[in-house]
Design an enzyme around this catalytic site. Structure first.
Site, mmCIF file in Angstrom:
data_model
loop_
_atom_site.group_PDB
_atom_site.id
_atom_site.type_symbol
_atom_site.label_atom_id
_atom_site.label_comp_id
_atom_site.label_asym_id
_atom_site.label_seq_id
_atom_site.Cartn_x
_atom_site.Cartn_y
_atom_site.Cartn_z
ATOM 1 N N GLY A 1 0.786 -1.231 0.000
ATOM 2 C CA GLY A 1 0.000 0.000 0.000
ATOM 3 C C GLY A 1 0.814 1.274 0.000
ATOM 4 O O GLY A 1 0.256 2.365 0.155
ATOM 5 N N GLU B 1 4.663 -6.085 1.758
ATOM 6 C CA GLU B 1 4.285 -6.554 0.418
ATOM 7 C C GLU B 1 4.067 -5.393 -0.556
ATOM 8 O O GLU B 1 2.950 -5.175 -1.024
ATOM 9 C CB GLU B 1 2.987 -7.355 0.517
ATOM 10 N N PRO B 2 5.110 -4.657 -0.894
ATOM 11 C CA PRO B 2 4.897 -3.575 -1.861
ATOM 12 C C PRO B 2 4.702 -4.131 -3.267
ATOM 13 O O PRO B 2 5.380 -5.076 -3.665
ATOM 14 C CB PRO B 2 6.214 -2.784 -1.796
ATOM 15 N N CYS C 1 -15.409 3.055 -26.761
ATOM 16 C CA CYS C 1 -16.753 3.607 -26.914
ATOM 17 C C CYS C 1 -17.388 3.940 -25.568
ATOM 18 O O CYS C 1 -18.415 3.368 -25.193
ATOM 19 C CB CYS C 1 -17.603 2.622 -27.694
ATOM 20 N N GLU C 2 -16.748 4.805 -24.808
ATOM 21 C CA GLU C 2 -17.307 5.271 -23.533
ATOM 22 C C GLU C 2 -16.837 6.701 -23.305
ATOM 23 O O GLU C 2 -15.641 6.982 -23.484
ATOM 24 C CB GLU C 2 -16.798 4.420 -22.364
ATOM 25 N N TYR D 1 -0.542 -2.006 -11.917
ATOM 26 C CA TYR D 1 -2.009 -2.034 -12.072
ATOM 27 C C TYR D 1 -2.453 -1.404 -13.397
ATOM 28 O O TYR D 1 -3.485 -0.752 -13.461
ATOM 29 C CB TYR D 1 -2.708 -1.337 -10.893
HETATM 30 N N1 LLP Z 1 -0.776 -7.133 -0.266
HETATM 31 C C1 LLP Z 1 -2.100 -7.326 -0.382
HETATM 32 C C2 LLP Z 1 -2.735 -8.344 0.451
HETATM 33 C C3 LLP Z 1 -2.856 -6.590 -1.291
HETATM 34 O O1 LLP Z 1 -4.169 -6.778 -1.381
HETATM 35 C C4 LLP Z 1 -2.214 -5.614 -2.093
HETATM 36 C C5 LLP Z 1 -2.982 -4.817 -3.050
HETATM 37 C C6 LLP Z 1 -0.818 -5.448 -1.957
HETATM 38 C C7 LLP Z 1 -0.143 -6.210 -1.016
HETATM 39 C C8 LLP Z 1 -0.043 -4.468 -2.775
HETATM 40 O O2 LLP Z 1 -0.459 -3.182 -2.608
HETATM 41 P P1 LLP Z 1 0.396 -1.991 -3.264
HETATM 42 O O3 LLP Z 1 1.706 -1.917 -2.546
HETATM 43 O O4 LLP Z 1 0.601 -2.355 -4.685
HETATM 44 O O5 LLP Z 1 -0.470 -0.795 -3.107
HETATM 45 N N2 LLP Z 1 -6.038 -1.713 -8.500
HETATM 46 C C9 LLP Z 1 -5.727 -0.725 -7.478
HETATM 47 C C10 LLP Z 1 -4.887 -1.321 -6.379
HETATM 48 C C11 LLP Z 1 -5.518 -2.492 -5.695
HETATM 49 C C12 LLP Z 1 -4.596 -3.070 -4.670
HETATM 50 C C13 LLP Z 1 -5.092 -4.340 -4.143
HETATM 51 N N3 LLP Z 1 -4.229 -4.959 -3.196
HETATM 52 C C14 LLP Z 1 -5.005 0.453 -8.127
HETATM 53 O O6 LLP Z 1 -4.763 0.425 -9.330
HETATM 54 O O7 LLP Z 1 -4.706 1.435 -7.450
#
Ligand code: LLP
Length: 447
Positions: free
Chosen positions: A262, A304-305, A375-376, A405
């Site tokens: 996150g 978990e980045p 088409c949106e 993402y």
């Molecule tokens: N660990 C878990 C359990 C997760 O659910 C996620 C992301 C991560 C790690 C990695 O998070 P990050 O460091 O990448 O923020 N589609 C959305 C993001 C959804 C994230 C879901 N889980 C976007 O494009 O912003």
């Protein structure tokens, strides 16, 4: 006008100008022809060779981000969240840099295994893991499975033939005030068990009763795009208190605390991003204080980045199809991609920069909305960006910070296949994922 614009020949005697390293890969420059290069490769050449839209991915930038995590968290396990972007190359680069890999489906697991990732270093996630996926994970010998429901406790204990390490996912009741779609630390959401709840207590008891399951720790994931490290300090305090409670009540000592991902990145210059040294200090202090307070031995921290590893390494290339000046309205620059390759604008209201990549922008600018081909009406890539007023169809636009993402959320809406990924490294480029073609789409259609 600048001197450089009047005398372009001056440029060769100067170090090539860079684009902002907060949103572009570190090695992004303008070359002598005024074109943007990443890792020594001109983006316009990539567009010519592989077509558009195309995702460009800088291997060195991915590795650099992994190294930053390893440097600032030398004692923690850094687990790359594959959902941000998963290909065999990506899995190989991050594991070569010492990271583990978190997968959340049989598909991501298959890619990790095909890339040669040690199964022991794979963590499986998911809020509704199908039986077959748990089976595949157990068969592959994945190191840890993060349990999300009582059903999974039952299924996994039936499946596991040898001791399986598991973590239990808890929601720590921390509201990071993000977009509702990516807010996961609050109690009222679908992931894991609310901290301190009767269901969480029951899950712990059930896992401890299963001889094949070894509860090694707790997991939490607070949300997305979090730039304030204090939330993680609070997460540590709450989770350690809970681990200590299990120790007191069951005499069971858990040794791992996974704080999820996150960490925020900047999508546009000036956006806030997570400061890793600050995060490291806050987690460390919170851990010291919480462990002392609860007389609990320090657990091994995992993080978990996903985005923070992949986002800035990616640049998406588009070709301008047409430009429309709506009388009394906006100027739309319509490109040959859009919400299929970047649904984040429509999904979360994300904001991006867009820059012309085939020449140095000189002269007058206009404010434009970069829109896609689909088409949106909501198919927008960038709002209110400054582009050359003389922009023409056929020119190449680059949107930075699109490594995370984007490919993983891409679709084939309107029958347009997903773009390729072209990796750049030390002056060379190589396609690591090919474009999805109409033939690919037809191959699934059984008539
Ligand atoms: N660990 C878990 C359990 C997760 O659910 C996620 C992301 C991560 C790690 C990695 O998070 P990050 O460091 O990448 O923020 N589609 C959305 C993001 C959804 C994230 C879901 N889980 C976007 O494009 O912003």
């Amino acid at each position: 006008m600048t001197l450089l614009e009047i005398f372009p020949s001056l440029r060769s005697g100067m170090p090539s100008p860079r684009l902002a390293t907060s949103v572009w890969p570190c090695e992004t420059h303008y070359d002598d022809l005024g074109r943007i290069t990443v890792a020594g490769v001109a983006l316009a050449d990539i567009a010519d060779q592989y077509g558009t839209p195309t995702y460009v991915l800088d291997e060195t930038e991915v590795r650099r981000r992994c190294q930053a995590y390893r440097k600032h968290f030398p004692d923690a396990e850094i687990i790359y969240a594959a959902k941000a972007l998963m290909t065999k190359s990506m899995a190989r680069w991050v594991t070569e840099e010492g990271l583990s890999v978190d997968v959340c489906s049989a598909g991501e697991l298959a890619i990790a295994l095909a890339a040669g990732v040690d199964p022991e270093r794979i963590v499986l996630h998911g809020s509704g893991k199908p039986f077959a996926e748990l089976e595949a994970a157990v068969a592959a010998g994945v190191g840890r499975i993060v349990l999300d429901s009582l059903t999974e406790v039952t299924l996994l204990s039936a499946l596991a033939t040898r001791p399986q390490k598991v973590l239990l996912r808890l929601s720590p009741d921390i509201d990071v005030h993000g977009h509702p779609a990516v807010k996961t630390g609050v109690l009222d959401q679908k992931f894991g068990f609310p901290i301190g709840s009767a269901q969480a207590a029951e899950a712990v008891e059930r896992i401890l009763r299963q001889p094949t399951l070894r509860l090694v720790g707790f997991h939490c994931h607070l949300g997305s795009q979090i730039s304030n490290p204090d939330y993680y300090g609070e997460g540590v305090r709450r989770m350690v208190a809970e681990m200590a409670r299990v120790h007191r009540e069951h005499g069971h000592l858990m040794t791992e605390l996974d704080l999820g991902g996150g960490h925020a990145v900047a999508y546009r210059c000036g956006d806030p991003e997570m400061n890793l040294p600050e995060l490291a200090d806050i987690v460390e202090d919170a851990l010291d204080a919480a462990c002392a307070r609860h007389h609990f031995p320090r657990p091994h921290i995992a993080m978990e980045p996903g985005r923070a590893i992949a986002a800035r390494a990616g640049v998406t290339l588009y070709r301008v199809m047409t430009i429309k000046h709506i009388e009394g309205g906006r100027t739309f620059v319509i490109v040959d991609g859009g919400m299929n390759d970047n649904p984040r604008v429509a999904l979360y209201g994300a904001r991006y920069d867009a820059v012309v990549a085939n020449r140095h922008p000189t002269g007058a600018h206009m404010t434009a909305t970069v829109a896609g081909r689909y088409c949106e009406a909501g198919d927008i890539l960038a709002h209110d960006v400054s582009l050359p007023a003389d922009l023409r169809p056929g020119e190449v636009l680059a949107i930075p910070c699109t490594g995370a993402y984007h490919h993983s959320l891409a679709s084939s809406y309107n029958g347009v296949g997903r773009p390729p990924i072209v990796a750049v490294h030390e002056g060379r480029c190589q396609q690591i994922l090919r474009r999805e073609t109409p033939a690919d789409l037809l191959s699934r259609d059984l008539g």
